[in-house]
Design a protein around this motif. Structure first.
Motif, PDB file in Angstrom:
ATOM      1  N   GLY A 127      -0.211  -5.286  14.259  1.00 45.50           N
ATOM      2  CA  GLY A 127      -0.003  -5.434  12.748  1.00 45.50           C
ATOM      3  C   GLY A 127      -1.147  -4.915  12.064  1.00 45.50           C
ATOM      4  O   GLY A 127      -2.275  -4.459  12.541  1.00 45.50           O
ATOM      5  N   HIS A 128      -0.811  -4.416  10.698  1.00 43.56           N
ATOM      6  CA  HIS A 128      -1.767  -3.607   9.938  1.00 43.56           C
ATOM      7  C   HIS A 128      -1.425  -4.257   8.497  1.00 43.56           C
ATOM      8  O   HIS A 128      -0.461  -4.153   8.066  1.00 43.56           O
ATOM      9  CB  HIS A 128      -1.515  -2.277   9.961  1.00 43.56           C
ATOM     10  CG  HIS A 128      -2.659  -1.633   9.517  1.00 43.56           C
ATOM     11  ND1 HIS A 128      -2.942  -1.300   7.967  1.00 43.56           N
ATOM     12  CD2 HIS A 128      -4.062  -0.890   9.984  1.00 43.56           C
ATOM     13  CE1 HIS A 128      -4.036  -0.674   7.765  1.00 43.56           C
ATOM     14  NE2 HIS A 128      -4.706  -0.278   9.045  1.00 43.56           N
ATOM     15  N   ALA A 129      -2.609  -4.348   7.951  1.00 47.40           N
ATOM     16  CA  ALA A 129      -2.555  -5.232   6.450  1.00 47.40           C
ATOM     17  C   ALA A 129      -2.172  -4.185   5.426  1.00 47.40           C
ATOM     18  O   ALA A 129      -1.440  -4.473   4.366  1.00 47.40           O
ATOM     19  CB  ALA A 129      -4.187  -5.428   6.255  1.00 47.40           C
ATOM     20  N   CYS A 130      -2.157  -2.651   5.664  1.00 48.61           N
ATOM     21  CA  CYS A 130      -1.947  -1.718   4.655  1.00 48.61           C
ATOM     22  C   CYS A 130      -0.448  -1.187   4.922  1.00 48.61           C
ATOM     23  O   CYS A 130       0.123  -0.892   4.245  1.00 48.61           O
ATOM     24  CB  CYS A 130      -3.125  -0.931   4.372  1.00 48.61           C
ATOM     25  SG  CYS A 130      -4.410  -1.614   3.976  1.00 48.61           S
ATOM     26  N   THR A 131      -0.174  -1.037   6.279  1.00 47.99           N
ATOM     27  CA  THR A 131       0.995  -0.217   6.593  1.00 47.99           C
ATOM     28  C   THR A 131       1.919  -0.978   7.479  1.00 47.99           C
ATOM     29  O   THR A 131       2.768  -0.545   8.021  1.00 47.99           O
ATOM     30  CB  THR A 131       0.518   1.068   7.442  1.00 47.99           C
ATOM     31  OG1 THR A 131      -0.433   0.678   8.395  1.00 47.99           O
ATOM     32  CG2 THR A 131       0.046   1.912   6.650  1.00 47.99           C
ATOM     33  N   TYR A 132       1.726  -2.357   7.428  1.00 49.69           N
ATOM     34  CA  TYR A 132       2.349  -3.246   8.289  1.00 49.69           C
ATOM     35  C   TYR A 132       2.202  -3.428   9.598  1.00 49.69           C
ATOM     36  O   TYR A 132       2.152  -4.321  10.424  1.00 49.69           O
ATOM     37  CB  TYR A 132       4.060  -3.230   7.720  1.00 49.69           C
ATOM     38  CG  TYR A 132       4.360  -3.238   6.403  1.00 49.69           C
ATOM     39  CD1 TYR A 132       4.087  -4.287   5.541  1.00 49.69           C
ATOM     40  CD2 TYR A 132       4.600  -1.974   5.897  1.00 49.69           C
ATOM     41  CE1 TYR A 132       4.566  -4.287   4.413  1.00 49.69           C
ATOM     42  CE2 TYR A 132       4.857  -1.762   4.422  1.00 49.69           C
ATOM     43  CZ  TYR A 132       4.882  -3.055   3.731  1.00 49.69           C
ATOM     44  OH  TYR A 132       4.915  -2.810   2.232  1.00 49.69           O
ATOM     45  N   VAL A 133       2.513  -1.948  10.108  1.00 48.88           N
ATOM     46  CA  VAL A 133       2.349  -2.013  11.652  1.00 48.88           C
ATOM     47  C   VAL A 133       1.173  -0.732  11.843  1.00 48.88           C
ATOM     48  O   VAL A 133       1.343   0.117  11.061  1.00 48.88           O
ATOM     49  CB  VAL A 133       3.324  -1.633  12.524  1.00 48.88           C
ATOM     50  CG1 VAL A 133       4.338  -2.962  12.500  1.00 48.88           C
ATOM     51  CG2 VAL A 133       4.051  -0.628  11.970  1.00 48.88           C
TER      52      VAL A 133
END
Ligand code: SF4
Ligand code: SF4
Length: 363
Positions: free
Chosen positions: A151-157
């Motif tokens: 998961g990634h806070a800015c790009t979702y994944v």
């Protein structure tokens, strides 16, 4: 038609066999490597206090080194972790055990941070005209991308496409200048300036939760995913983790820019079947974007996107967060470091670079 191979695996205990199987399903590593050819391996590494599941697994990297050598290639490891602080990359290599691994396996490491970057024109820009790319990546005859899916806070994944960020410099300014949906466009612009010839994704155990990618909760995904098409590899990983592809702007823009295919109908899957798992990669987005059709559309807005706060009890005042904050939102006070939430652009770099896990998200 892109080909993506999937090999199911529970853990890293037989990872070399699993990776070999995934490579054999797309024709084997020999077809990519000429004897004696240098092969740049680009793992996804992170600050030293991040979860071990936030980075490409070390045994995964070791297994690819062995396979490249067996194919008579000369593996070289290259990476630039998230922080721009001088010398931090070398420290991360050491503390993550990459230098020890390189010595054991007799392979060279290229510390991108200490080498040249080349201003590279984005051929068909979405938001950025040029990006500074590590010369070693541009010069490498063969680059094998070894991303971690999480998961990634800015790009979702984050997976194969986003791993290009470890090949460029000036990431703080990119976060600052291109917030929300534009950040995904900037990632795609950066990705378009370089060539990953092969992508072998560590989607065995990734990171879930609000504090992913660096922290959060480890979660089993259970696959090695291999393809020459980074966009397709990410699309298949998203299918497994239950994401709607049209809600991952990075994927949609990469597809639209013809940098690969994110359409599942245009991807041939070989190997094991994709089994969707229950995941909750949700990131701390302020706007959820749907890109179905020609224009991105905001389908959900969060006025209360989690914002970072510094726990002064845990803070050692190393100033890594302050020096890496692209919005100058962190300042020193007599009571310790404070974050100005008006200025903060919610890029979460402070979380990524803090060696003490002193930056917390306040929801
Ligand atoms: S305070 Fe943290 S999240 Fe906010 S802009 Fe700075 S680095 Fe990004
Ligand atoms: S919050 Fe973390 S990164 Fe920032 S100064 Fe304190 S210890 Fe360093």
């Amino acid at each position: 038609m892109s080909i993506v191979s999937l090999v199911k695996t529970d853990d890293y205990s037989n990872i070399k066999e699993d990776i070999k199987k995934s490579l054999d399903l797309i024709g084997g590593l020999d077809k990519f490597i000429r004897p004696g050819q240098k092969v740049l391996l680009k793992p996804n590494l992170f600050g030293t206090k991040a979860s071990e599941y936030a980075v490409t697994n070390k045994e995964f990297l070791r297994a690819v080194i062995h396979l490249v050598k067996e194919a008579q290639g000369v593996p070289i490891i290259g990476e630039f972790i998230a922080s721009d602080m001088p010398g931090i990359n070398r420290i991360a290599f050491k503390e993550l055990g990459i230098i020890k691994l390189a010595i054991e396996e007799k392979v060279k490491i290229i510390d991108f941070q200490s080498k040249q970057f080349v201003k590279t024109i984005v051929p068909n820009p979405l938001v950025m005209d040029s990006v500074d790319v590590a010369e070693a990546v541009l010069d490498a005859p063969l680059v094998i991308n070894l991303p971690k899916f999480k998961g990634h806070a800015c790009t979702y994944v984050t997976g194969a496409i986003k791993n290009c960020f470890g090949c460029i410099t000036g990431r703080g300014d990119i976060h600052k200048n291109y917030p929300d949906d534009d950040f995904s466009k900037a990632v795609v612009d950066a990705f378009s300036t370089m060539k990953f010839h092969l992508n072998i994704m560590d989607a065995v155990i990734g990171m879930d939760g609000d504090e992913a990618p660096a922290y959060g909760e480890p979660c089993k995904i259970g696959y090695v995913i291999t393809s020459t098409d980074a966009v397709s590899a990410d699309a298949v990983a998203c299918k497994i983790t239950g994401h709607k592809l049209n809600q991952i702007p990075m994927l949609v823009y990469a597809h639209k820019q013809k940098l690969g295919t994110a359409k599942l109908s245009e991807i041939e899957l070989v190997g094991d079947s994709p089994e969707p798992r229950e995941f909750n990669f949700h990131g701390n987005y302020r706007k959820r974007i749907s890109c179905l059709g020609s224009e991105a559309k905001v389908i959900e807005t969060k006025s209360e996107a989690a914002y970072p706060e510094i726990n002064i009890e845990d803070c050692i005042k190393c100033l890594a967060c302050l020096n890496n904050c692209p919005a100058d939102a962190i300042h020193e006070t007599s009571e310790g470091l404070k974050i100005d939430h008006e200025k903060c652009v919610r890029c979460y770099r402070c979380l990524e670079v803090c060696p003490m896990k002193a930056v917390k998200l306040n929801k």
